[in-house]
Design a protein around this motif. Sequence first.
Motif, PDB file in Angstrom:
ATOM      1  N   GLU A 174       0.835  -1.200   0.000  1.00 23.77           N
ATOM      2  CA  GLU A 174       0.000   0.000   0.000  1.00 23.77           C
ATOM      3  C   GLU A 174       0.872   1.252   0.000  1.00 23.77           C
ATOM      4  O   GLU A 174       2.008   1.231   0.494  1.00 23.77           O
ATOM      5  CB  GLU A 174      -0.908   0.054   1.237  1.00 23.77           C
ATOM      6  CG  GLU A 174      -1.880  -1.093   1.387  1.00 23.77           C
ATOM      7  CD  GLU A 174      -1.411  -2.107   2.406  1.00 23.77           C
ATOM      8  OE1 GLU A 174      -2.267  -2.820   2.977  1.00 23.77           O
ATOM      9  OE2 GLU A 174      -0.181  -2.185   2.635  1.00 23.77           O
ATOM     10  N   ARG A 212      -5.428   9.750  -1.687  1.00 19.15           N
ATOM     11  CA  ARG A 212      -5.649   8.625  -2.582  1.00 19.15           C
ATOM     12  C   ARG A 212      -4.689   7.507  -2.213  1.00 19.15           C
ATOM     13  O   ARG A 212      -3.471   7.688  -2.267  1.00 19.15           O
ATOM     14  CB  ARG A 212      -5.437   9.024  -4.043  1.00 19.15           C
ATOM     15  CG  ARG A 212      -5.842   7.936  -5.034  1.00 19.15           C
ATOM     16  CD  ARG A 212      -5.395   8.288  -6.429  1.00 19.15           C
ATOM     17  NE  ARG A 212      -6.015   7.448  -7.441  1.00 19.15           N
ATOM     18  CZ  ARG A 212      -5.423   7.077  -8.579  1.00 19.15           C
ATOM     19  NH1 ARG A 212      -4.180   7.480  -8.814  1.00 19.15           N
ATOM     20  NH2 ARG A 212      -6.058   6.326  -9.451  1.00 19.15           N
ATOM     21  N   SER A 258      -3.173   3.645  -2.786  1.00 19.84           N
ATOM     22  CA  SER A 258      -2.943   2.655  -3.834  1.00 19.84           C
ATOM     23  C   SER A 258      -2.454   1.372  -3.198  1.00 19.84           C
ATOM     24  O   SER A 258      -1.794   1.400  -2.150  1.00 19.84           O
ATOM     25  CB  SER A 258      -1.896   3.150  -4.829  1.00 19.84           C
ATOM     26  OG  SER A 258      -2.291   4.342  -5.451  1.00 19.84           O
ATOM     27  N   CYS A 259      -2.756   0.261  -3.839  1.00 17.26           N
ATOM     28  CA  CYS A 259      -2.249  -1.032  -3.391  1.00 17.26           C
ATOM     29  C   CYS A 259      -1.933  -1.859  -4.625  1.00 17.26           C
ATOM     30  O   CYS A 259      -2.833  -2.150  -5.417  1.00 17.26           O
ATOM     31  CB  CYS A 259      -3.269  -1.743  -2.519  1.00 17.26           C
ATOM     32  SG  CYS A 259      -2.783  -3.408  -2.018  1.00 17.26           S
ATOM     33  N   ALA A 260      -0.667  -2.219  -4.769  1.00 15.30           N
ATOM     34  CA  ALA A 260      -0.222  -2.974  -5.931  1.00 15.30           C
ATOM     35  C   ALA A 260       0.185  -4.382  -5.526  1.00 15.30           C
ATOM     36  O   ALA A 260       0.896  -4.566  -4.531  1.00 15.30           O
ATOM     37  CB  ALA A 260       0.950  -2.267  -6.597  1.00 15.30           C
ATOM     38  N   ARG A 263     -10.139   0.020  -9.636  1.00 17.21           N
ATOM     39  CA  ARG A 263      -9.051  -0.922  -9.865  1.00 17.21           C
ATOM     40  C   ARG A 263      -8.541  -0.804 -11.286  1.00 17.21           C
ATOM     41  O   ARG A 263      -9.263  -0.421 -12.201  1.00 17.21           O
ATOM     42  CB  ARG A 263      -9.513  -2.363  -9.577  1.00 17.21           C
ATOM     43  CG  ARG A 263     -10.625  -2.854 -10.462  1.00 17.21           C
ATOM     44  CD  ARG A 263     -11.190  -4.180  -9.954  1.00 17.21           C
ATOM     45  NE  ARG A 263     -10.297  -5.304 -10.246  1.00 17.21           N
ATOM     46  CZ  ARG A 263     -10.424  -6.519  -9.739  1.00 17.21           C
ATOM     47  NH1 ARG A 263     -11.405  -6.770  -8.870  1.00 17.21           N
ATOM     48  NH2 ARG A 263      -9.597  -7.489 -10.084  1.00 17.21           N
ATOM     49  N   THR A 294      -3.697  -3.407  -9.444  1.00 16.70           N
ATOM     50  CA  THR A 294      -3.712  -2.345  -8.444  1.00 16.70           C
ATOM     51  C   THR A 294      -5.138  -1.934  -8.107  1.00 16.70           C
ATOM     52  O   THR A 294      -5.995  -1.860  -8.999  1.00 16.70           O
ATOM     53  CB  THR A 294      -2.924  -1.129  -8.946  1.00 16.70           C
ATOM     54  OG1 THR A 294      -1.566  -1.516  -9.166  1.00 16.70           O
ATOM     55  CG2 THR A 294      -2.948   0.005  -7.928  1.00 16.70           C
ATOM     56  N   TYR A 336      -7.328   1.139  -5.915  1.00 12.53           N
ATOM     57  CA  TYR A 336      -7.204   2.503  -5.400  1.00 12.53           C
ATOM     58  C   TYR A 336      -8.367   2.812  -4.455  1.00 12.53           C
ATOM     59  O   TYR A 336      -9.448   2.226  -4.561  1.00 12.53           O
ATOM     60  CB  TYR A 336      -7.215   3.518  -6.541  1.00 12.53           C
ATOM     61  CG  TYR A 336      -6.175   3.272  -7.603  1.00 12.53           C
ATOM     62  CD1 TYR A 336      -6.482   2.572  -8.756  1.00 12.53           C
ATOM     63  CD2 TYR A 336      -4.867   3.728  -7.437  1.00 12.53           C
ATOM     64  CE1 TYR A 336      -5.536   2.333  -9.736  1.00 12.53           C
ATOM     65  CE2 TYR A 336      -3.910   3.495  -8.409  1.00 12.53           C
ATOM     66  CZ  TYR A 336      -4.248   2.802  -9.558  1.00 12.53           C
ATOM     67  OH  TYR A 336      -3.299   2.561 -10.515  1.00 12.53           O
TER      68      TYR A 336
END
Length: 120
Positions: free
Chosen positions: A6, A19, A21-23, A71, A77, A79
Amino acid sequence: QVQLVESGGGLVEAGGSLRLSCAASGRIRSINRMGWYRQAPGKQRELVATITSGGSTNYADSVKGRFTISRDNTKNTVYLQMNSLRPEDTAIYYCKMFVLSGVGYGMDYWGKGTLVTVSS
């Protein structure tokens, strides 16, 4: 193995936006449901929002109209756009994904979390 990372947390004043994010990376065939959860100090972890592979979304009542989950399947990813933040949104935010690594094999993975602090 699959890793989720994250980013995007931080300190913001009430009324502001962030915002997250998670990848995901690693052995990934496809990703089904993606979601965001949060845990405030002294409280249990709770669902914030989820999104299916087809794009259907679900939100906790406390964030409806203020947060938006999305997404990007090409980037694995998810969001979370957070607007009109309130002090009660302060928490560690975690992403979770159900990852299919092979035919008929899938499991949930969690990120390590990112801290969001909203000052009044």
